[in-house]
Design a protein around this motif. Structure first.
Motif, short mmCIF file in Angstrom:
data_model
loop_
_atom_site.label_atom_id
_atom_site.label_comp_id
_atom_site.label_asym_id
_atom_site.label_seq_id
_atom_site.Cartn_x
_atom_site.Cartn_y
_atom_site.Cartn_z
N LEU A 53 0.21 -6.64 -12.54
CA LEU A 53 1.67 -6.84 -12.45
C LEU A 53 2.08 -8.21 -12.98
CD1 LEU A 53 2.58 -5.12 -9.07
CD2 LEU A 53 2.56 -4.16 -11.39
N TYR A 111 4.97 -4.23 -16.97
CA TYR A 111 5.31 -3.00 -16.25
C TYR A 111 6.75 -3.02 -15.75
CZ TYR A 111 0.28 -2.51 -16.31
OH TYR A 111 -1.02 -2.43 -16.71
N ASP A 112 7.43 -1.89 -15.93
CA ASP A 112 8.79 -1.73 -15.43
C ASP A 112 8.83 -1.05 -14.07
OD1 ASP A 112 10.16 -2.78 -17.69
OD2 ASP A 112 9.62 -0.97 -18.76
N CYS A 113 7.83 -0.23 -13.81
CA CYS A 113 7.85 0.54 -12.57
C CYS A 113 6.42 0.94 -12.20
CB CYS A 113 8.71 1.79 -12.75
SG CYS A 113 9.04 2.68 -11.22
N ILE A 169 9.10 -5.67 -8.90
CA ILE A 169 8.91 -4.53 -9.78
C ILE A 169 9.23 -3.27 -8.99
CG2 ILE A 169 7.21 -3.20 -11.10
CD1 ILE A 169 5.85 -5.88 -11.74
#
Length: 142
Positions: A84, A89-91, A113
């Motif tokens: 992370l 990463y968005d999700c 996140i």
């Protein structure tokens, strides 16, 4: 759900049988040409037969095992903060044992996140803290 399809890179986290429902979600994202990475954990390499199922779907597969027989030794939480921190990463989508989902949701919240957890079975309903984290995320996403 429509807004989630516009995100850039998605990280799936599954432990044990929690990898099964994520497979179908990953196939849906793959059909939309969305990049997918998975972090899967198991007690040992023998439990990670899931890697064969995900190879054609996920661009990158990260692996942890409790006994260190494959990938990074430890649970998915041993590797998650590092992934992370990469900022790509968005999700995060997680399915697995309640303690794992709770820990993943907490790490994702610390890193700001978005995180979706599975409430299949009676999973998180017994864990009010996990439910609170989910509601907090849902309100932020709205």
């Amino acid at each position: 759900m429509a807004s989630l399809w516009r995100l850039n890179v998605h990280c799936w986290l599954g432990g044990g049988l929690g990898l099964a429902p994520l497979l179908y979600l990953a196939e849906g994202f793959c059909a939309q040409n969305k990049p997918i990475e998975i972090l899967m954990g198991g007690r040992s390499e023998e439990e990670l037969f899931w890697t064969d199922l995900y190879e054609d779907i996920c661009q990158i597969i990260h692996i942890t095992t409790d006994d260190g027989s494959c990938g990074v030794q430890g649970t998915v939480i041993a590797l998650l903060p590092q992934l992370l921190d990469s900022g790509k990463y968005d999700c995060v989508y997680v399915c697995g044992p309640v303690p794992m989902m709770k820990a993943v949701a907490e790490v994702a919240a610390e890193k700001n996140i978005k995180c979706q957890v599975s409430f299949g079975k009676v999973y998180g309903l017994r864990s009010w803290r996990l439910l609170v984290l989910f509601v907090q995320w849902y309100r932020q996403a709205a």
